[in-house]
Design a protein around this motif. Structure first.
Motif, PDB file in Angstrom:
ATOM      1  N   TYR A  45       0.830  -1.211   0.000  1.00 23.36           N
ATOM      2  CA  TYR A  45       0.000   0.000   0.000  1.00 23.36           C
ATOM      3  C   TYR A  45       0.863   1.259   0.000  1.00 23.36           C
ATOM      4  CZ  TYR A  45      -4.654  -2.005   0.519  1.00 23.36           C
ATOM      5  OH  TYR A  45      -5.844  -2.667   0.290  1.00 23.36           O
ATOM      6  N   ASN A  53      -8.559  -3.073  -3.787  1.00 20.12           N
ATOM      7  CA  ASN A  53      -8.730  -3.765  -2.508  1.00 20.12           C
ATOM      8  C   ASN A  53      -8.729  -5.274  -2.750  1.00 20.12           C
ATOM      9  OD1 ASN A  53      -9.277  -4.652   0.035  1.00 20.12           O
ATOM     10  ND2 ASN A  53     -11.300  -3.733   0.171  1.00 20.12           N
ATOM     11  N   THR A 126      -9.601  -9.728   0.429  1.00 20.57           N
ATOM     12  CA  THR A 126      -9.955  -8.312   0.480  1.00 20.57           C
ATOM     13  C   THR A 126      -9.919  -7.878   1.938  1.00 20.57           C
ATOM     14  OG1 THR A 126     -12.315  -8.793   0.636  1.00 20.57           O
ATOM     15  CG2 THR A 126     -11.420  -8.416  -1.586  1.00 20.57           C
ATOM     16  N   LEU A 127      -9.751  -6.592   2.124  1.00 23.41           N
ATOM     17  CA  LEU A 127      -9.771  -6.006   3.462  1.00 23.41           C
ATOM     18  C   LEU A 127     -11.108  -5.306   3.651  1.00 23.41           C
ATOM     19  CD1 LEU A 127      -6.250  -4.316   3.337  1.00 23.41           C
ATOM     20  CD2 LEU A 127      -6.819  -6.559   4.271  1.00 23.41           C
ATOM     21  N   GLU A 129     -13.471  -2.373   3.727  1.00 25.04           N
ATOM     22  CA  GLU A 129     -13.342  -1.164   2.899  1.00 25.04           C
ATOM     23  C   GLU A 129     -12.718  -0.007   3.680  1.00 25.04           C
ATOM     24  OE1 GLU A 129     -13.626  -0.536  -0.324  1.00 25.04           O
ATOM     25  OE2 GLU A 129     -14.090  -2.654  -0.665  1.00 25.04           O
ATOM     26  N   HIS A 132      -8.993  -0.606   3.907  1.00 22.23           N
ATOM     27  CA  HIS A 132      -8.412  -0.335   2.581  1.00 22.23           C
ATOM     28  C   HIS A 132      -8.240   1.171   2.379  1.00 22.23           C
ATOM     29  CE1 HIS A 132      -7.742  -0.408  -1.726  1.00 22.23           C
ATOM     30  NE2 HIS A 132      -8.825   0.324  -1.904  1.00 22.23           N
ATOM     31  N   SER A 136      -4.654   3.346   2.123  1.00 23.11           N
ATOM     32  CA  SER A 136      -4.395   4.114   0.904  1.00 23.11           C
ATOM     33  C   SER A 136      -3.817   5.496   1.212  1.00 23.11           C
ATOM     34  CB  SER A 136      -5.685   4.250   0.082  1.00 23.11           C
ATOM     35  OG  SER A 136      -6.117   2.958  -0.332  1.00 23.11           O
TER      36      SER A 136
END
Length: 164
Positions: A45, A53, A126-127, A129, A132, A136
């Motif tokens: 990241y 994601n 996936t993480l 949201e 994520h 970011s």
């Protein structure tokens, strides 16, 4: 919506193997697999904050995990990224991206320790949201990375995770 603080707390309470005598003091006497994998994910990241994601179970992730693992244990202990990749699903923010029609509770036990077996049933993970979105942001990603390092290793091990 979950806050950065809630993920800091989740990162500080990862479920880890704590069988006495199995893990060295430098890893706070518990299994380091999950923190090492998460550090590797956070690194990706930091390198690319605009990424999708999806934590892909690919060679770059495997190599990064192996490099951190080897810097700590050398050849004394072996591991595979499959182990924490599979088991992180129990920590409440990591969700396996399952291929085909297999249900999560039907994933064969071999997938827990075999990378090729795991790759046959999952494409990645996936993480949440919210997590994520937090990762970011470079400053928050760096802070979460620091939380993992300081929570799950002693100071003499911190240099193994310094970015060059």
């Amino acid at each position: 919506m979950k806050s950065a603080q809630s993920y800091i707390e989740k990162f500080m309470r990862l479920h880890r193997d704590a069988i006495p005598g199995r893990w060295p003091r430098i890893t706070t006497n518990e299994a380091p697999h999950k923190p090492i994998l998460l550090i590797a994910v956070v690194d990706s990241y930091i390198e690319d904050g605009d990424r999708a994601n999806l934590v892909v179970l690919d060679e770059p992730l495997e190599h990064r995990f192996d490099a951190y693992w080897s810097s700590i244990f050398g050849l004394r202990k072996k591991s595979t990224v499959a182990l924490p990749f599979f088991h992180l699903k129990t920590d409440g923010f990591w969700h396996l991206a399952i291929l085909g029609t297999v249900r999560e509770n039907e994933i064969p036990k071999a997938c827990r320790k075999s990378l090729s077996a795991l790759k046959a049933v999952v494409s990645g993970a996936t993480l949440d949201e919210e997590l994520h979105a937090l990762l970011s942001q470079p400053k928050l990603a760096a802070h979460l990375r620091s939380v993992l390092i300081t929570t799950y290793s002693t100071p003499e091990l911190h240099s193994q995770f310094l970015k060059e």
